[in-house]
Design a protein around this motif. Structure first.
Motif, PDB file in Angstrom:
ATOM      1  N   LEU A 180       0.816  -1.173   0.061  1.00 26.48           N
ATOM      2  CA  LEU A 180       0.127  -0.040   0.097  1.00 26.48           C
ATOM      3  C   LEU A 180       0.747   1.077   0.031  1.00 26.48           C
ATOM      4  O   LEU A 180       0.597   2.227  -0.748  1.00 26.48           O
ATOM      5  N   ALA A 181       2.029   1.164   0.733  1.00 27.97           N
ATOM      6  CA  ALA A 181       3.044   2.510   0.633  1.00 27.97           C
ATOM      7  C   ALA A 181       3.283   2.892  -0.459  1.00 27.97           C
ATOM      8  O   ALA A 181       4.007   3.831  -1.130  1.00 27.97           O
ATOM      9  N   ILE A 182       3.826   1.457  -1.201  1.00 24.84           N
ATOM     10  CA  ILE A 182       4.578   1.482  -2.577  1.00 24.84           C
ATOM     11  C   ILE A 182       3.959   1.959  -3.680  1.00 24.84           C
ATOM     12  O   ILE A 182       4.093   2.868  -4.685  1.00 24.84           O
ATOM     13  N   ILE A 183       2.386   1.587  -3.807  1.00 19.29           N
ATOM     14  CA  ILE A 183       1.632   1.852  -5.039  1.00 19.29           C
ATOM     15  C   ILE A 183       1.565   3.283  -5.312  1.00 19.29           C
ATOM     16  O   ILE A 183       1.670   3.738  -6.318  1.00 19.29           O
ATOM     17  N   PRO A 184       1.178   4.222  -4.204  1.00 17.80           N
ATOM     18  CA  PRO A 184       1.129   5.713  -4.808  1.00 17.80           C
ATOM     19  C   PRO A 184       2.257   6.261  -5.107  1.00 17.80           C
ATOM     20  O   PRO A 184       2.524   7.250  -5.942  1.00 17.80           O
ATOM     21  N   ILE A 185       3.252   5.753  -4.740  1.00 15.90           N
ATOM     22  CA  ILE A 185       4.741   6.329  -5.119  1.00 15.90           C
ATOM     23  C   ILE A 185       4.819   6.224  -6.566  1.00 15.90           C
ATOM     24  O   ILE A 185       5.268   7.007  -7.483  1.00 15.90           O
ATOM     25  N   GLY A 186       4.463   4.911  -7.139  1.00 15.02           N
ATOM     26  CA  GLY A 186       4.448   4.536  -8.300  1.00 15.02           C
ATOM     27  C   GLY A 186       3.541   5.305  -9.317  1.00 15.02           C
ATOM     28  O   GLY A 186       3.988   5.960 -10.510  1.00 15.02           O
ATOM     29  N   LEU A 187       2.398   5.697  -8.923  1.00 14.63           N
ATOM     30  CA  LEU A 187       1.471   6.341  -9.486  1.00 14.63           C
ATOM     31  C   LEU A 187       1.936   7.848  -9.739  1.00 14.63           C
ATOM     32  O   LEU A 187       1.832   8.250 -10.560  1.00 14.63           O
ATOM     33  N   ARG A 188       2.438   8.312  -8.695  1.00 13.15           N
ATOM     34  CA  ARG A 188       2.815   9.819  -8.741  1.00 13.15           C
ATOM     35  C   ARG A 188       4.253   9.910  -9.652  1.00 13.15           C
ATOM     36  O   ARG A 188       4.383  10.640 -10.462  1.00 13.15           O
ATOM     37  N   PHE A 189       4.973   8.952  -9.735  1.00 19.76           N
ATOM     38  CA  PHE A 189       6.202   8.705 -10.724  1.00 19.76           C
ATOM     39  C   PHE A 189       5.556   8.921 -12.093  1.00 19.76           C
ATOM     40  O   PHE A 189       6.007   9.537 -12.911  1.00 19.76           O
ATOM     41  N   VAL A 190       4.571   8.184 -12.339  1.00 17.67           N
ATOM     42  CA  VAL A 190       3.976   8.079 -13.422  1.00 17.67           C
ATOM     43  C   VAL A 190       3.133   9.363 -13.803  1.00 17.67           C
ATOM     44  O   VAL A 190       3.296  10.150 -15.056  1.00 17.67           O
ATOM     45  N   GLY A 191       2.484  10.069 -13.016  1.00 16.37           N
ATOM     46  CA  GLY A 191       1.732  11.391 -13.216  1.00 16.37           C
ATOM     47  C   GLY A 191       2.612  12.524 -12.933  1.00 16.37           C
ATOM     48  O   GLY A 191       1.877  13.884 -13.548  1.00 16.37           O
ATOM     49  N   ILE A 192       3.769  12.566 -12.607  1.00 15.05           N
ATOM     50  CA  ILE A 192       4.415  13.973 -12.540  1.00 15.05           C
ATOM     51  C   ILE A 192       4.372  14.675 -13.914  1.00 15.05           C
ATOM     52  O   ILE A 192       5.166  14.025 -14.644  1.00 15.05           O
ATOM     53  N   ASP A 193       4.242  15.911 -13.757  1.00 20.32           N
ATOM     54  CA  ASP A 193       4.523  16.550 -15.102  1.00 20.32           C
ATOM     55  C   ASP A 193       6.111  17.183 -15.027  1.00 20.32           C
ATOM     56  O   ASP A 193       6.403  18.082 -14.648  1.00 20.32           O
ATOM     57  N   TYR A 194       6.866  16.430 -15.415  1.00 23.41           N
ATOM     58  CA  TYR A 194       8.260  16.428 -15.480  1.00 23.41           C
ATOM     59  C   TYR A 194       8.898  17.891 -16.382  1.00 23.41           C
ATOM     60  O   TYR A 194       9.690  18.488 -15.895  1.00 23.41           O
TER      61      TYR A 194
END
Length: 279
Positions: free
Chosen positions: A105-119
């Motif tokens: 559960l702690a890792i899932i949102p990290i992965g989602l944010r890595f995908v969603g960040i507007d780099y």
């Protein structure tokens, strides 16, 4: 004479009580605030107060520099009482299989944010600097709250339920210092609630994996990906949204609910320092 003084100092902290944990936190936060003031005095012109993530220098001096000082303070303290090895050793209380659920559960949102960040919205070097500073955040906060504070509470003879709840509560309440930076009371109050849940998740990560290092790494990736995905610290500055970020957003609430539920299931008790000496 110096040996006797050191022994007295170490002995004081070895006789764990909850108020010593509070004392240590208060002293650390005061020193951290002084370090932050010193950084602003020396390098304040490098910090963009309207957007701390405007440049790599702003990120480093606005967030990282004072944390590095904080890390040095905590390492010196832990070394002075002989706790560096114990804090990085395997957990004295064995984790349960169900605790791995919360690692995921702690890792899932990290992965989602890595995908969603507007780099593309960040200047060159800002993302890398933010991630490196995030690792410092993870080290410092986990070292203090899931490391030193947890050890003090365990040495005081508290059962793991109390250790988990109190260390997470102290971690959450420490975020009230954000009031000093001008954050609105409601924002700080919500941050306290969310960080209690996150603190519980990090305790469970530490118990499941058996080592504080994994909590440091997960925490160290959670904060910078959150900052970069929202554009700010504990607030959203209108950063671009994506489906991945929309999926990540509810996890703060999930952590709080999960924290309240697991309080009914945490069991165990570490051997206290006094019990170890008797044996």
């Amino acid at each position: 004479m110096a040996r006797e003084h050191t022994s007295t100092w170490a002995g004081f902290w070895a006789r764990g009580t909850w108020w010593k944990a509070v004392l240590l936190i208060v002293v650390y936060l005061a020193l951290y605030q002084l370090a932050a003031l010193g950084v602003v005095t020396v390098a304040g012109d490098q910090i963009d107060r309207t957007n701390i993530f405007a440049t790599p220098a702003s990120v480093f001096f606005g967030l990282g520099a004072s944390l590095i000082v904080g890390a040095i303070i905590l390492i010196i303290f832990a070394a002075s009482v002989g706790w560096l090895r114990p804090l990085f050793s395997r957990q004295p209380v064995r984790g349960r299989w169900w605790m791995w659920i919360f690692v995921v559960l702690a890792i899932i949102p990290i992965g989602l944010r890595f995908v969603g960040i507007d780099y593309a919205s960040y200047a060159g070097g800002v993302v890398v600097t933010s991630l490196l500073v995030g690792l410092v955040i993870g080290f410092v906060e986990e070292f203090l709250y899931r490391g030193i504070v947890v050890k003090i509470l365990r040495d005081a003879g508290h059962r793991e339920l109390s250790v988990a709840a109190l260390s997470s509560l102290f971690f959450a309440l420490s975020h009230t210092v954000n009031l000093l930076s001008g954050q609105p009371l409601l924002t700080v109050a919500l941050t306290v609630v969310f960080t209690f849940g996150f603190g519980m998740m990090m305790y469970l990560v530490m118990r499941a994996t058996g080592n504080i290092v994994w909590a440091m790494l997960i925490h160290g990736l959670t904060d910078p990906t959150t900052f970069l995905s929202t554009g700010g610290i504990d607030v959203s500055t209108g950063a671009a949204h994506s489906p991945a970020l929309d999926l990540a957003a509810p996890f703060n609430i999930v952590f709080v609910v999960a924290a309240l539920i697991v309080l009914f299931f945490i069991r165990g008790k570490a051997e206290s320092a006094s019990e170890s000496r008797i044996r």
